[in-house]
Design a protein around this motif. Structure first.
Motif, PDB file in Angstrom:
ATOM      1  N   ASP A  21      34.095 102.101 -78.595  1.00  0.00           N
ATOM      2  CA  ASP A  21      34.595 103.328 -77.969  1.00  0.00           C
ATOM      3  C   ASP A  21      36.126 103.294 -77.886  1.00  0.00           C
ATOM      4  O   ASP A  21      36.808 104.268 -78.247  1.00  0.00           O
ATOM      5  CB  ASP A  21      33.978 103.441 -76.565  1.00  0.00           C
ATOM      6  CG  ASP A  21      34.031 104.855 -76.025  1.00  0.00           C
ATOM      7  OD1 ASP A  21      34.311 105.783 -76.809  1.00  0.00           O
ATOM      8  OD2 ASP A  21      33.813 105.021 -74.810  1.00  0.00           O
ATOM      9  N   LYS A  24      37.671 103.713 -81.320  1.00  0.00           N
ATOM     10  CA  LYS A  24      37.553 105.051 -81.907  1.00  0.00           C
ATOM     11  C   LYS A  24      38.425 106.093 -81.216  1.00  0.00           C
ATOM     12  O   LYS A  24      39.033 106.926 -81.860  1.00  0.00           O
ATOM     13  CB  LYS A  24      36.094 105.517 -81.856  1.00  0.00           C
ATOM     14  CG  LYS A  24      35.224 104.859 -82.917  1.00  0.00           C
ATOM     15  CD  LYS A  24      33.823 105.441 -82.915  1.00  0.00           C
ATOM     16  CE  LYS A  24      33.027 104.872 -84.087  1.00  0.00           C
ATOM     17  NZ  LYS A  24      31.578 105.092 -83.921  1.00  0.00           N
ATOM     18  N   ARG A  25      38.439 106.054 -79.876  1.00  0.00           N
ATOM     19  CA  ARG A  25      39.134 107.148 -79.187  1.00  0.00           C
ATOM     20  C   ARG A  25      40.085 106.683 -78.104  1.00  0.00           C
ATOM     21  O   ARG A  25      40.476 107.462 -77.238  1.00  0.00           O
ATOM     22  CB  ARG A  25      38.129 108.171 -78.652  1.00  0.00           C
ATOM     23  CG  ARG A  25      37.108 107.621 -77.692  1.00  0.00           C
ATOM     24  CD  ARG A  25      36.043 108.635 -77.326  1.00  0.00           C
ATOM     25  NE  ARG A  25      35.276 108.133 -76.186  1.00  0.00           N
ATOM     26  CZ  ARG A  25      35.518 108.487 -74.914  1.00  0.00           C
ATOM     27  NH1 ARG A  25      36.456 109.351 -74.634  1.00  0.00           N
ATOM     28  NH2 ARG A  25      34.785 107.963 -73.942  1.00  0.00           N
ATOM     29  N   PRO A  70      37.605 101.701 -87.500  1.00  0.00           N
ATOM     30  CA  PRO A  70      38.321 102.632 -86.616  1.00  0.00           C
ATOM     31  C   PRO A  70      39.704 102.110 -86.211  1.00  0.00           C
ATOM     32  O   PRO A  70      40.643 102.909 -86.072  1.00  0.00           O
ATOM     33  CB  PRO A  70      37.401 102.768 -85.392  1.00  0.00           C
ATOM     34  CG  PRO A  70      36.363 101.703 -85.506  1.00  0.00           C
ATOM     35  CD  PRO A  70      36.270 101.355 -86.965  1.00  0.00           C
ATOM     36  N   ASN A  74      43.162 104.160 -86.983  1.00  0.00           N
ATOM     37  CA  ASN A  74      43.970 104.636 -85.857  1.00  0.00           C
ATOM     38  C   ASN A  74      45.247 103.836 -85.646  1.00  0.00           C
ATOM     39  O   ASN A  74      45.963 104.055 -84.671  1.00  0.00           O
ATOM     40  CB  ASN A  74      43.138 104.610 -84.572  1.00  0.00           C
ATOM     41  CG  ASN A  74      41.966 105.574 -84.636  1.00  0.00           C
ATOM     42  OD1 ASN A  74      42.077 106.636 -85.238  1.00  0.00           O
ATOM     43  ND2 ASN A  74      40.845 105.204 -84.048  1.00  0.00           N
TER      44      ASN A  74
END
Lengths: 442, 102
Positions: A21, A24-25, A70, A74
């Motif tokens: 999590d 990813k974000r 990810p 990012n």
């Protein structure tokens, strides 16, 4: 310029979903995985003796397969001590996974130098009262807790993933801050502040509501989906501890204070390889929902000594358990302990220490106070540290033998044996520990 | 009144040393916590041989105390025969301690 740094694991077996999590974000600059307990590295060293490509964290592959893509997309760089006894092999594994995933150009650094087995012969060990060489062929591993410098240097060189073995846990977080903010290695105040950020994050969910819940008294919302923490750190070392929206758990003044003091001795002198951090003036302020501002840490010049953790083989522990229920369960449990002790007395020369107790009565909280009502059930547990694996096996067998040759109504017997890796510690001059990194590029 | 009515606790370990942090929920309870939890009282609770094995650190701005108990873990997590070799469960038992009411 704010640096966003997250915790992806707080121990070797930690949950993976919250790290995914964050990857990813989390919009993170850095994601740090702290996975190395005191004796893990000695066990890893033993694995490496059997296979030169082994000796790193067993969950490395699972974790990296879950977060590498990810993170790469990012621009989140990874720092971890999952290298354990073999950072180079771990780094090569990460590169292999990156190739598998089609992540071209990903750079992985292995930080080496914490393994000081060759330099510890004369090292005085505090716990054993002898030198490391006196352990003879029982000596398995010796690793210095290295600081942030070589980790930061690997980041300076452009590493996307930095893998080390034994390093101080907060240094894993301090290194990215040194790298990004250009803090001097003698800027004791900022190093103290960065160490605080690392200390608060290094146990992952322990600051976001994990290890905190006490139903009806300290309730934690949605603990099942507890999020892992991240810090928004400013160039002056001040920070906000928070977690992602939509995750479970909570970040409050109370969760932060508990974690501040977790495994700390003198709060004014937290001895680290890079600095003596001073947490005695730390202040927490809730500045939003699940947002706590932290300030007030400082630091003093490092001691110039590095703690060295020495692992050595120290026999075997044999253990067995069996349950008793109903009236008289405590008395039957005590009789079971006495029987095992008497039967094992025949082997006294092979057993160095033994312990019998009743789980649910006196196993983890000390002796049951006088007048404590009898519980509905207890679980008898007997453990002994033995010279040989064979004797440890007999300890487990003698507990199982209580079925037919023990008190009335025993059930659910289990047994196990494990090798004991003792850990002792000493201090080496930091100048004698040479750390360096190796950058693996395609 | 019990300690658990006014404070929460977290226990940690390093080698053979246990540390127990106790934090008052509310600032108005800090003086009571600070006065009641002497090193002697905590040593007695944990059955420590003497207070030479225990250090007490106060962080008044956080309403928190940190007790460091040396030699508390039967040689430390790697050698100890204890079920809870980290000694993590025992800190919570402090919360049952009786406190004097005014």
């Amino acid at each position: 310029m704010t640096v966003r740094i997250g915790a992806g694991a707080g121990f070797a077996g930690d949950r993976i979903e919250p790290a995914i999590d964050l990857a990813k974000r989390g919009n993170l600059d850095f994601l740090v995985f702290e996975c190395l307990a005191e004796r893990t590295i000695a066990l890893a060293q033993q694995a490496k003796l059997g296979d030169p490509r082994a000796g790193y964290d067993r969950m490395l592959e699972r974790r990296m397969r879950a977060v590498l893509e990810p993170c790469w997309e990012n621009g989140t760089r990874i720092v971890s001590n999952m290298g354990a006894a073999n950072p180079l092999a771990a780094a090569e594994k990460v590169r292999e996974i990156a190739r598998d995933l089609g992540l071209r150009g990903l750079k992985v650094a292995a930080v080496k130098g914490d393994d000081v087995l060759e330099h510890v012969g004369n090292l005085d060990l505090i716990e054993t009262g002898c030198t490391a060489s006196a352990l003879g062929n029982r000596l398995v591993s010796a690793n210095a807790y290295i600081g942030a410098a070589s980790l930061a240097a690997a980041l300076d060189a452009g590493a996307d993933v930095v893998i080390c073995g034994r390093a101080s846990d907060p240094a894993l977080f301090l290194a990215p801050l040194i790298h990004r903010f250009g803090w001097g290695l003698d800027d004791w105040d900022r190093l103290g502040k960065g160490t605080l950020v690392g200390h608060l994050l290094e146990c992952a969910a322990q600051i976001t509501g994990g290890y905190f819940a006490d139903p009806g008294i300290k309730d934690v919302p949605d603990l099942a989906r507890v999020g892992f923490p991240l810090a928004e750190v400013e160039p002056d070392g001040s920070a906000v501890i928070t977690k992602l929206d939509g995750t479970g758990g909570m970040v409050t003044r109370a969760t932060c204070i508990e974690q501040l003091l977790y495994e700390i001795h003198d709060p004014a002198a937290y001895l680290q390889p890079d600095v003596i951090a001073d947490f005695s003036g730390v202040i927490f302020e809730e500045v939003g929902r699940d947002r706590v501002a932290v300030s007030g840490a400082t630091g003093h010049e490092a001691t110039g000594k590095l703690k060295v953790s020495v692992g050595y083989r120290d026999g075997w522990i044999g253990e067995g358990q069996i349950s008793y229920a109903g009236p008289g369960c405590v008395a039957r449990g005590h009789l079971a302990i006495d029987l095992v002790a008497e039967r094992l007395a025949l082997r006294n020369g092979e057993i160095d220490e033994h312990r019998g107790e009743l789980i649910g009565w006196n196993a983890v909280s000390g002796p049951a106070p006088h007048g404590t009502p009898e519980p509905p059930e207890v679980r008898m547990r007997y453990a002994a540290r033995c010279r040989t694996r064979e004797t440890a096996g007999i300890v487990a067998e003698e507990v199982e033998n209580l079925y037919l040759c023990g008190p009335s109504g025993g059930g659910g017997a289990t047994g196990r044996i494990r090798e004991v890796i003792g850990i002792a510690s000493g201090f080496l001059d930091a100048g004698r520990v040479e750390t360096r990194f190796e950058l693996l590029e395609d | 009144m019990k300690l658990g009515d006014i404070a929460h606790v977290r226990t940690g370990d390093k080698g053979d040393t246990s540390n127990v942090a106790i934090v008052a929920y509310r600032s108005e309870d800090w003086p009571r916590l600070d006065a009641a939890l002497t090193a002697e009282r905590v040593a007695r609770h944990f059955g420590a041989p003497d207070t030479g094995d225990i250090s007490r650190y106060a962080l008044p701005q956080l309403h928190a105390l940190n007790f460091v108990i040396r030699g508390a873990l039967s040689g430390g997590v790697t050698r100890s025969l204890a079920l809870d070799a980290h000694g993590k469960c025992r800190g919570a038992t402090l919360l049952d301690m009786d406190l004097p009411t005014d």
